[in-house]
Write a protein that holds these residues in place. Structure first.
Motif, PDB file in Angstrom:
ATOM      1  N   GLU A 139      40.940  24.773  43.856  1.00  0.00           N
ATOM      2  CA  GLU A 139      41.689  25.639  42.941  1.00  0.00           C
ATOM      3  C   GLU A 139      40.943  26.958  42.788  1.00  0.00           C
ATOM      4  O   GLU A 139      39.721  26.962  42.575  1.00  0.00           O
ATOM      5  CB  GLU A 139      41.823  24.963  41.566  1.00  0.00           C
ATOM      6  N   ARG A 140      41.670  28.050  42.918  1.00  0.00           N
ATOM      7  CA  ARG A 140      41.047  29.366  42.761  1.00  0.00           C
ATOM      8  C   ARG A 140      40.647  29.541  41.294  1.00  0.00           C
ATOM      9  O   ARG A 140      41.484  29.501  40.402  1.00  0.00           O
ATOM     10  CB  ARG A 140      42.016  30.469  43.174  1.00  0.00           C
ATOM     11  N   THR A 141      39.363  29.742  41.075  1.00  0.00           N
ATOM     12  CA  THR A 141      38.862  29.838  39.699  1.00  0.00           C
ATOM     13  C   THR A 141      38.493  31.253  39.288  1.00  0.00           C
ATOM     14  O   THR A 141      38.415  31.538  38.096  1.00  0.00           O
ATOM     15  CB  THR A 141      37.632  28.935  39.509  1.00  0.00           C
ATOM     16  N   ALA A 142      38.251  32.121  40.258  1.00  0.00           N
ATOM     17  CA  ALA A 142      37.881  33.498  39.919  1.00  0.00           C
ATOM     18  C   ALA A 142      38.344  34.455  41.009  1.00  0.00           C
ATOM     19  O   ALA A 142      38.403  34.096  42.186  1.00  0.00           O
ATOM     20  CB  ALA A 142      36.379  33.622  39.727  1.00  0.00           C
ATOM     21  N   GLU A 143      38.662  35.660  40.570  1.00  0.00           N
ATOM     22  CA  GLU A 143      39.016  36.750  41.474  1.00  0.00           C
ATOM     23  C   GLU A 143      38.320  37.995  40.938  1.00  0.00           C
ATOM     24  O   GLU A 143      38.551  38.402  39.801  1.00  0.00           O
ATOM     25  CB  GLU A 143      40.518  36.964  41.504  1.00  0.00           C
ATOM     26  N   ILE A 144      37.465  38.561  41.763  1.00  0.00           N
ATOM     27  CA  ILE A 144      36.742  39.767  41.366  1.00  0.00           C
ATOM     28  C   ILE A 144      37.194  40.905  42.270  1.00  0.00           C
ATOM     29  O   ILE A 144      37.163  40.788  43.490  1.00  0.00           O
ATOM     30  CB  ILE A 144      35.211  39.575  41.481  1.00  0.00           C
ATOM     31  N   VAL A 145      37.623  42.005  41.667  1.00  0.00           N
ATOM     32  CA  VAL A 145      38.044  43.186  42.413  1.00  0.00           C
ATOM     33  C   VAL A 145      36.932  44.218  42.305  1.00  0.00           C
ATOM     34  O   VAL A 145      36.500  44.571  41.204  1.00  0.00           O
ATOM     35  CB  VAL A 145      39.377  43.754  41.864  1.00  0.00           C
ATOM     36  N   LEU A 146      36.469  44.682  43.468  1.00  0.00           N
ATOM     37  CA  LEU A 146      35.395  45.667  43.551  1.00  0.00           C
ATOM     38  C   LEU A 146      35.909  46.946  44.190  1.00  0.00           C
ATOM     39  O   LEU A 146      36.791  46.899  45.049  1.00  0.00           O
ATOM     40  CB  LEU A 146      34.245  45.115  44.397  1.00  0.00           C
ATOM     41  N   ASP A 147      35.357  48.080  43.794  1.00  0.00           N
ATOM     42  CA  ASP A 147      35.748  49.337  44.431  1.00  0.00           C
ATOM     43  C   ASP A 147      34.983  49.492  45.739  1.00  0.00           C
ATOM     44  O   ASP A 147      34.204  48.620  46.135  1.00  0.00           O
ATOM     45  CB  ASP A 147      35.551  50.532  43.488  1.00  0.00           C
ATOM     46  N   GLY A 148      35.181  50.605  46.416  1.00  0.00           N
ATOM     47  CA  GLY A 148      34.550  50.845  47.706  1.00  0.00           C
ATOM     48  C   GLY A 148      33.045  50.938  47.654  1.00  0.00           C
ATOM     49  O   GLY A 148      32.370  50.823  48.679  1.00  0.00           O
ATOM     50  N   LYS A 149      32.475  51.113  46.458  1.00  0.00           N
ATOM     51  CA  LYS A 149      31.020  51.192  46.299  1.00  0.00           C
ATOM     52  C   LYS A 149      30.446  49.895  45.734  1.00  0.00           C
ATOM     53  O   LYS A 149      29.322  49.855  45.274  1.00  0.00           O
ATOM     54  CB  LYS A 149      30.666  52.370  45.407  1.00  0.00           C
ATOM     55  N   ASN A 150      31.258  48.839  45.753  1.00  0.00           N
ATOM     56  CA  ASN A 150      30.875  47.506  45.313  1.00  0.00           C
ATOM     57  C   ASN A 150      30.702  47.375  43.798  1.00  0.00           C
ATOM     58  O   ASN A 150      30.000  46.490  43.321  1.00  0.00           O
ATOM     59  CB  ASN A 150      29.620  47.020  46.047  1.00  0.00           C
ATOM     60  N   ASN A 151      31.329  48.273  43.029  1.00  0.00           N
ATOM     61  CA  ASN A 151      31.314  48.185  41.573  1.00  0.00           C
ATOM     62  C   ASN A 151      32.511  47.355  41.119  1.00  0.00           C
ATOM     63  O   ASN A 151      33.615  47.518  41.642  1.00  0.00           O
ATOM     64  CB  ASN A 151      31.397  49.574  40.936  1.00  0.00           C
ATOM     65  N   THR A 152      32.284  46.495  40.146  1.00  0.00           N
ATOM     66  CA  THR A 152      33.367  45.660  39.632  1.00  0.00           C
ATOM     67  C   THR A 152      34.413  46.515  38.939  1.00  0.00           C
ATOM     68  O   THR A 152      34.088  47.339  38.077  1.00  0.00           O
ATOM     69  CB  THR A 152      32.827  44.603  38.644  1.00  0.00           C
ATOM     70  N   VAL A 153      35.673  46.318  39.323  1.00  0.00           N
ATOM     71  CA  VAL A 153      36.805  47.000  38.708  1.00  0.00           C
ATOM     72  C   VAL A 153      37.486  46.067  37.721  1.00  0.00           C
ATOM     73  O   VAL A 153      37.862  46.469  36.618  1.00  0.00           O
ATOM     74  CB  VAL A 153      37.822  47.450  39.791  1.00  0.00           C
ATOM     75  N   GLU A 154      37.590  44.801  38.122  1.00  0.00           N
ATOM     76  CA  GLU A 154      38.324  43.819  37.331  1.00  0.00           C
ATOM     77  C   GLU A 154      37.868  42.425  37.736  1.00  0.00           C
ATOM     78  O   GLU A 154      37.508  42.187  38.884  1.00  0.00           O
ATOM     79  CB  GLU A 154      39.817  43.998  37.619  1.00  0.00           C
ATOM     80  N   LYS A 155      37.887  41.506  36.760  1.00  0.00           N
ATOM     81  CA  LYS A 155      37.542  40.112  37.039  1.00  0.00           C
ATOM     82  C   LYS A 155      38.548  39.220  36.333  1.00  0.00           C
ATOM     83  O   LYS A 155      38.843  39.432  35.158  1.00  0.00           O
ATOM     84  CB  LYS A 155      36.135  39.796  36.547  1.00  0.00           C
ATOM     85  N   SER A 156      39.070  38.234  37.071  1.00  0.00           N
ATOM     86  CA  SER A 156      40.006  37.275  36.494  1.00  0.00           C
ATOM     87  C   SER A 156      39.454  35.874  36.643  1.00  0.00           C
ATOM     88  O   SER A 156      38.892  35.520  37.683  1.00  0.00           O
ATOM     89  CB  SER A 156      41.371  37.357  37.188  1.00  0.00           C
ATOM     90  N   LEU A 157      39.616  35.071  35.590  1.00  0.00           N
ATOM     91  CA  LEU A 157      39.187  33.679  35.596  1.00  0.00           C
ATOM     92  C   LEU A 157      40.404  32.806  35.361  1.00  0.00           C
ATOM     93  O   LEU A 157      41.222  33.093  34.481  1.00  0.00           O
ATOM     94  CB  LEU A 157      38.148  33.431  34.500  1.00  0.00           C
ATOM     95  N   MET A 158      40.521  31.730  36.145  1.00  0.00           N
ATOM     96  CA  MET A 158      41.660  30.836  36.041  1.00  0.00           C
ATOM     97  C   MET A 158      41.213  29.458  35.574  1.00  0.00           C
ATOM     98  O   MET A 158      40.160  28.972  35.985  1.00  0.00           O
ATOM     99  CB  MET A 158      42.376  30.704  37.395  1.00  0.00           C
TER     100      MET A 158
END
Length: 188
Positions: A139-158
């Motif tokens: 089961e997908r428990t996390a999704e982390i979106v990073l920008d082109g410089k590897n900085n976190t933009v958004e994080k989702s937890l399921m």
């Protein structure tokens, strides 16, 4: 107007039906290509235009999808490559003038779960990356979106229930502030 709506409905219905059959039947029937056309009456004359043209690999995967506008002129194109399991590993998107617009590259774990998707611009510069994590049940428990410089933009937890049904998704911004909570409810 009624005729135009009817034709649009039939075309949309046909598109959905064709797409639903492709994944299982394209390989079975060894399809190499499929085309969707639409014939309408304009100014008293029947006009046939191509709406969609698709090409398949030997496994039945859509490797090229060409979209046309209502006049039958080239609108856009998507090309895809797949791994041996049939998962898309790369998608390239092209504009109406045939130039590369963007490209997505996907990676999978041994279980076939997508663990990363990188999104590049036309110059092959990384714009954004999504990283996915899974629990032992797949089961997908996390999704982390990073920008082109590897900085976190958004994080989702399921969060999932005992049956493996997702019951909640919490999304946080780059600073870790909760920005959205989605709750999923099911009737059995």
């Amino acid at each position: 107007m009624y005729r135009m709506l009817l034709v649009s409905f039939l075309v949309i219905g046909t598109t959905v039906q064709v797409s639903a059959q492709k994944s299982k039947d394209a390989k079975k029937y060894k399809l190499k290509a499929a085309k969707i056309t639409s014939t309408i009456t304009r100014d008293g004359k029947e006009v046939t235009v191509v709406e969609l043209d698709e090409r398949y690999d030997s496994e039945g995967n859509i490797i090229e999808e060409v979209d046309f506008d209502s006049e039958g002129a080239f609108k856009s194109k998507i090309t895809r490559t797949f791994n041996k399991a049939g998962d898309p590993t790369e998608e390239a998107y092209y504009t109406s003038d045939g130039k590369l617009k963007k490209r997505h590259v996907m990676k999978y774990n041994a279980a076939g779960d997508k663990v990363e998707e990188q999104r590049f611009d036309a110059n092959n510069v990384l714009q954004e990356k999504s990283v996915y994590t899974y629990n032992a049940k797949g089961e997908r428990t996390a999704e982390i979106v990073l920008d082109g410089k590897n900085n976190t933009v958004e994080k989702s937890l399921m969060i999932y229930d005992a049956k493996g049904m997702r019951i909640e998704r919490k999304t946080f911004d780059a600073k870790g502030t909760l920005v959205e909570t989605k709750k999923y409810q099911y009737e059995y």
